[in-house]
Scaffold this motif. Structure first.
Motif, PDB file in Angstrom:
ATOM      1  N   HIS A  76       0.836  -1.203   0.000  1.00 51.39           N
ATOM      2  CA  HIS A  76       0.000   0.000   0.000  1.00 51.39           C
ATOM      3  C   HIS A  76       0.873   1.257   0.000  1.00 51.39           C
ATOM      4  O   HIS A  76       0.606   2.223  -0.732  1.00 51.39           O
ATOM      5  CB  HIS A  76      -0.914  -0.008   1.228  1.00 51.39           C
ATOM      6  CG  HIS A  76      -1.757   1.211   1.373  1.00 51.39           C
ATOM      7  ND1 HIS A  76      -2.672   1.604   0.423  1.00 51.39           N
ATOM      8  CD2 HIS A  76      -1.817   2.153   2.362  1.00 51.39           C
ATOM      9  CE1 HIS A  76      -3.276   2.716   0.809  1.00 51.39           C
ATOM     10  NE2 HIS A  76      -2.762   3.066   1.984  1.00 51.39           N
ATOM     11  N   LEU A  77       1.929   1.260   0.815  1.00 51.21           N
ATOM     12  CA  LEU A  77       2.817   2.418   0.895  1.00 51.21           C
ATOM     13  C   LEU A  77       3.514   2.673  -0.432  1.00 51.21           C
ATOM     14  O   LEU A  77       3.599   3.821  -0.898  1.00 51.21           O
ATOM     15  CB  LEU A  77       3.849   2.189   2.001  1.00 51.21           C
ATOM     16  CG  LEU A  77       4.913   3.286   2.175  1.00 51.21           C
ATOM     17  CD1 LEU A  77       4.259   4.597   2.563  1.00 51.21           C
ATOM     18  CD2 LEU A  77       5.940   2.860   3.229  1.00 51.21           C
ATOM     19  N   VAL A  78       4.005   1.604  -1.061  1.00 55.60           N
ATOM     20  CA  VAL A  78       4.686   1.748  -2.348  1.00 55.60           C
ATOM     21  C   VAL A  78       3.745   2.335  -3.384  1.00 55.60           C
ATOM     22  O   VAL A  78       4.106   3.248  -4.145  1.00 55.60           O
ATOM     23  CB  VAL A  78       5.233   0.389  -2.825  1.00 55.60           C
ATOM     24  CG1 VAL A  78       5.696   0.467  -4.284  1.00 55.60           C
ATOM     25  CG2 VAL A  78       6.385  -0.050  -1.939  1.00 55.60           C
ATOM     26  N   GLU A  79       2.512   1.831  -3.429  1.00 52.32           N
ATOM     27  CA  GLU A  79       1.559   2.351  -4.406  1.00 52.32           C
ATOM     28  C   GLU A  79       1.236   3.818  -4.149  1.00 52.32           C
ATOM     29  O   GLU A  79       1.149   4.626  -5.067  1.00 52.32           O
ATOM     30  CB  GLU A  79       0.268   1.542  -4.384  1.00 52.32           C
ATOM     31  CG  GLU A  79      -0.640   1.919  -5.538  1.00 52.32           C
ATOM     32  CD  GLU A  79      -2.085   1.465  -5.304  1.00 52.32           C
ATOM     33  OE1 GLU A  79      -2.735   1.144  -6.290  1.00 52.32           O
ATOM     34  OE2 GLU A  79      -2.515   1.442  -4.155  1.00 52.32           O
ATOM     35  N   ARG A  80       1.077   4.199  -2.872  1.00 48.02           N
ATOM     36  CA  ARG A  80       0.786   5.588  -2.537  1.00 48.02           C
ATOM     37  C   ARG A  80       1.943   6.507  -2.915  1.00 48.02           C
ATOM     38  O   ARG A  80       1.736   7.614  -3.427  1.00 48.02           O
ATOM     39  CB  ARG A  80       0.481   5.725  -1.043  1.00 48.02           C
ATOM     40  CG  ARG A  80      -0.823   5.122  -0.572  1.00 48.02           C
ATOM     41  CD  ARG A  80      -2.021   5.762  -1.231  1.00 48.02           C
ATOM     42  NE  ARG A  80      -2.392   5.113  -2.499  1.00 48.02           N
ATOM     43  CZ  ARG A  80      -3.077   5.701  -3.453  1.00 48.02           C
ATOM     44  NH1 ARG A  80      -3.465   6.953  -3.347  1.00 48.02           N
ATOM     45  NH2 ARG A  80      -3.382   5.048  -4.556  1.00 48.02           N
ATOM     46  N   ARG A  85       4.133  10.530  -6.729  1.00 49.83           N
ATOM     47  CA  ARG A  85       5.125  10.864  -7.765  1.00 49.83           C
ATOM     48  C   ARG A  85       4.439  11.148  -9.090  1.00 49.83           C
ATOM     49  O   ARG A  85       4.804  12.075  -9.812  1.00 49.83           O
ATOM     50  CB  ARG A  85       6.107   9.702  -7.903  1.00 49.83           C
ATOM     51  CG  ARG A  85       7.156   9.908  -8.978  1.00 49.83           C
ATOM     52  CD  ARG A  85       8.037   8.680  -9.076  1.00 49.83           C
ATOM     53  NE  ARG A  85       8.972   8.798 -10.177  1.00 49.83           N
ATOM     54  CZ  ARG A  85       9.791   7.829 -10.569  1.00 49.83           C
ATOM     55  NH1 ARG A  85       9.773   6.675  -9.915  1.00 49.83           N
ATOM     56  NH2 ARG A  85      10.607   7.993 -11.583  1.00 49.83           N
ATOM     57  N   ARG A  86       3.435  10.347  -9.419  1.00 45.91           N
ATOM     58  CA  ARG A  86       2.690  10.550 -10.659  1.00 45.91           C
ATOM     59  C   ARG A  86       1.994  11.890 -10.651  1.00 45.91           C
ATOM     60  O   ARG A  86       2.041  12.644 -11.627  1.00 45.91           O
ATOM     61  CB  ARG A  86       1.650   9.433 -10.829  1.00 45.91           C
ATOM     62  CG  ARG A  86       0.784   9.570 -12.078  1.00 45.91           C
ATOM     63  CD  ARG A  86      -0.343   8.552 -12.054  1.00 45.91           C
ATOM     64  NE  ARG A  86      -1.254   8.809 -10.960  1.00 45.91           N
ATOM     65  CZ  ARG A  86      -2.177   7.955 -10.534  1.00 45.91           C
ATOM     66  NH1 ARG A  86      -2.277   6.772 -11.095  1.00 45.91           N
ATOM     67  NH2 ARG A  86      -2.977   8.265  -9.542  1.00 45.91           N
ATOM     68  N   ALA A  87       1.354  12.241  -9.534  1.00 44.44           N
ATOM     69  CA  ALA A  87       0.658  13.517  -9.422  1.00 44.44           C
ATOM     70  C   ALA A  87       1.626  14.684  -9.525  1.00 44.44           C
ATOM     71  O   ALA A  87       1.315  15.723 -10.111  1.00 44.44           O
ATOM     72  CB  ALA A  87      -0.101  13.578  -8.097  1.00 44.44           C
ATOM     73  N   PRO A  97       3.317   2.812 -14.617  1.00 44.62           N
ATOM     74  CA  PRO A  97       3.956   1.574 -15.079  1.00 44.62           C
ATOM     75  C   PRO A  97       4.871   0.943 -14.042  1.00 44.62           C
ATOM     76  O   PRO A  97       4.984  -0.274 -13.978  1.00 44.62           O
ATOM     77  CB  PRO A  97       4.755   2.048 -16.306  1.00 44.62           C
ATOM     78  CG  PRO A  97       4.015   3.260 -16.794  1.00 44.62           C
ATOM     79  CD  PRO A  97       3.506   3.930 -15.543  1.00 44.62           C
ATOM     80  N   GLN A  98       5.523   1.781 -13.202  1.00 43.87           N
ATOM     81  CA  GLN A  98       6.440   1.235 -12.202  1.00 43.87           C
ATOM     82  C   GLN A  98       5.740   0.306 -11.220  1.00 43.87           C
ATOM     83  O   GLN A  98       6.359  -0.616 -10.684  1.00 43.87           O
ATOM     84  CB  GLN A  98       7.122   2.360 -11.427  1.00 43.87           C
ATOM     85  CG  GLN A  98       8.102   3.174 -12.271  1.00 43.87           C
ATOM     86  CD  GLN A  98       7.433   4.382 -12.897  1.00 43.87           C
ATOM     87  OE1 GLN A  98       6.248   4.343 -13.199  1.00 43.87           O
ATOM     88  NE2 GLN A  98       8.195   5.451 -13.083  1.00 43.87           N
ATOM     89  N   VAL A  99       4.452   0.567 -10.948  1.00 40.03           N
ATOM     90  CA  VAL A  99       3.707  -0.301 -10.038  1.00 40.03           C
ATOM     91  C   VAL A  99       3.614  -1.709 -10.623  1.00 40.03           C
ATOM     92  O   VAL A  99       3.825  -2.709  -9.933  1.00 40.03           O
ATOM     93  CB  VAL A  99       2.299   0.266  -9.758  1.00 40.03           C
ATOM     94  CG1 VAL A  99       1.478  -0.726  -8.937  1.00 40.03           C
ATOM     95  CG2 VAL A  99       2.391   1.590  -9.028  1.00 40.03           C
ATOM     96  N   GLY A 100       3.297  -1.775 -11.913  1.00 39.98           N
ATOM     97  CA  GLY A 100       3.215  -3.076 -12.567  1.00 39.98           C
ATOM     98  C   GLY A 100       4.543  -3.798 -12.581  1.00 39.98           C
ATOM     99  O   GLY A 100       4.609  -5.011 -12.348  1.00 39.98           O
ATOM    100  N   TYR A 154      -0.722  -2.065 -15.966  1.00 42.76           N
ATOM    101  CA  TYR A 154      -0.287  -0.733 -15.554  1.00 42.76           C
ATOM    102  C   TYR A 154       0.338   0.063 -16.688  1.00 42.76           C
ATOM    103  O   TYR A 154       1.031   1.051 -16.460  1.00 42.76           O
ATOM    104  CB  TYR A 154       0.681  -0.844 -14.379  1.00 42.76           C
ATOM    105  CG  TYR A 154      -0.018  -1.168 -13.090  1.00 42.76           C
ATOM    106  CD1 TYR A 154      -0.485  -0.170 -12.240  1.00 42.76           C
ATOM    107  CD2 TYR A 154      -0.259  -2.491 -12.724  1.00 42.76           C
ATOM    108  CE1 TYR A 154      -1.158  -0.479 -11.075  1.00 42.76           C
ATOM    109  CE2 TYR A 154      -0.929  -2.799 -11.554  1.00 42.76           C
ATOM    110  CZ  TYR A 154      -1.358  -1.788 -10.737  1.00 42.76           C
ATOM    111  OH  TYR A 154      -2.028  -2.090  -9.582  1.00 42.76           O
ATOM    112  N   GLY A 155       0.089  -0.342 -17.927  1.00 35.54           N
ATOM    113  CA  GLY A 155       0.501   0.470 -19.073  1.00 35.54           C
ATOM    114  C   GLY A 155       1.891   0.200 -19.599  1.00 35.54           C
ATOM    115  O   GLY A 155       2.413   0.996 -20.398  1.00 35.54           O
ATOM    116  N   ASN A 156       2.525  -0.881 -19.185  1.00 33.82           N
ATOM    117  CA  ASN A 156       3.848  -1.206 -19.713  1.00 33.82           C
ATOM    118  C   ASN A 156       3.735  -1.805 -21.115  1.00 33.82           C
ATOM    119  O   ASN A 156       2.738  -2.440 -21.458  1.00 33.82           O
ATOM    120  CB  ASN A 156       4.560  -2.204 -18.785  1.00 33.82           C
ATOM    121  CG  ASN A 156       4.973  -1.575 -17.476  1.00 33.82           C
ATOM    122  OD1 ASN A 156       5.916  -0.809 -17.409  1.00 33.82           O
ATOM    123  ND2 ASN A 156       4.239  -1.887 -16.414  1.00 33.82           N
TER     124      ASN A 156
END
Length: 240
Positions: A76-80, A85-87, A97-100, A154-156
């Protein structure tokens, strides 16, 4: 023997990724099935094994469960953090994409530990090694399926998804080969399984399943999720 058996996991992982590619026109069904497979792997395989292997308690709570919760929170922390960072870069829409890639990397790590588990089991005796190998080889279909799905979701680019799929397929072979050099402590393996299970559950519950029902809240999607869980249940039952 362990390395030879792990080649079956290699082939099954690639097959799972191939299936995930071929059903892109039924994306919601793919995601529903992937979520069910992930839920089944966590609840019916990873967590029970973690509790059995990492049997110690910390302040009255099994160590494996603490790591399970820790894995969930870390995911959860990594995704947040990635969302922030995306925002900050003005990418308010779409997925990171990094999440995927991070999730697929975790799957590769899990497959590496699968291979180590095969090798460690064969260190005990051939009967145990065969049982563990059956479970790993069969559920590696789900690993390949989920690795390709998570990366592409995630768009990769497709080439990155294929690269992660190949890495996931090679990982159990490398893991099994590594056990020729050392013996893995059972408690360490159980701790890892607990932590990874928490992270995988977060991805299934907070990302994969909501995405599956976002545009297609169909009964067929739910049935695919149930089928995924039932498939893992069948695998676990056969293996034991």
């Amino acid at each position: 023997m362990a390395v030879f058996v792990a080649l079956g996991a290699f082939l099954m992982t690639l097959f799972g990724g191939w299936v995930a590619q071929r059903v892109t026109d039924r994306r919601h069904l793919v995601l529903g099935l992937a979520g069910g497979l992930m839920l089944g792997v966590v609840g019916l395989e990873l967590l029970p094994e973690a509790l059995e292997a990492a049997g110690g308690e910390v302040f009255g709570v099994p160590q494996a469960l603490l790591l399970f919760v820790g894995g969930f929170l870390v995911a959860h922390l990594v995704e947040r953090l990635l969302a922030v960072r995306r925002a900050a870069h003005g990418a308010s829409e779409g997925r990171v994409p990094q999440v995927g890639l991070t999730a697929a990397g975790a799957m590769v790590g899990h497959s590496l530990m699968d291979g180590i588990a095969i090798g460690a089991a064969f260190q005990v005796d051939e009967g145990m090694g065969t049982t563990v190998a059956l479970a790993v080889v069969t559920h590696d279909f789900a690993d390949g399926f989920n690795t390709y799905t998570l990366t592409s979701l995630y768009g990769n680019a497709r080439r990155k998804a294929l690269a992660m799929l190949f890495a996931d397929a090679v990982a159990p072979v490398a893991g099994a080969a590594s056990t020729l050099l050392f013996t893995l402590p059972e408690e360490l393996l159980g701790s890892y399984l607990g932590f990874f299970g928490g992270a995988l559950l977060y991805l299934a519950a907070a990302e994969i399943l909501p995405e599956a029902h976002h545009t297609h809240p169909a009964r067929s999607t739910l049935l695919c999720t149930v089928a995924g869980v039932a498939f893992i249940w069948l695998v676990v039952g056969i293996a034991h």
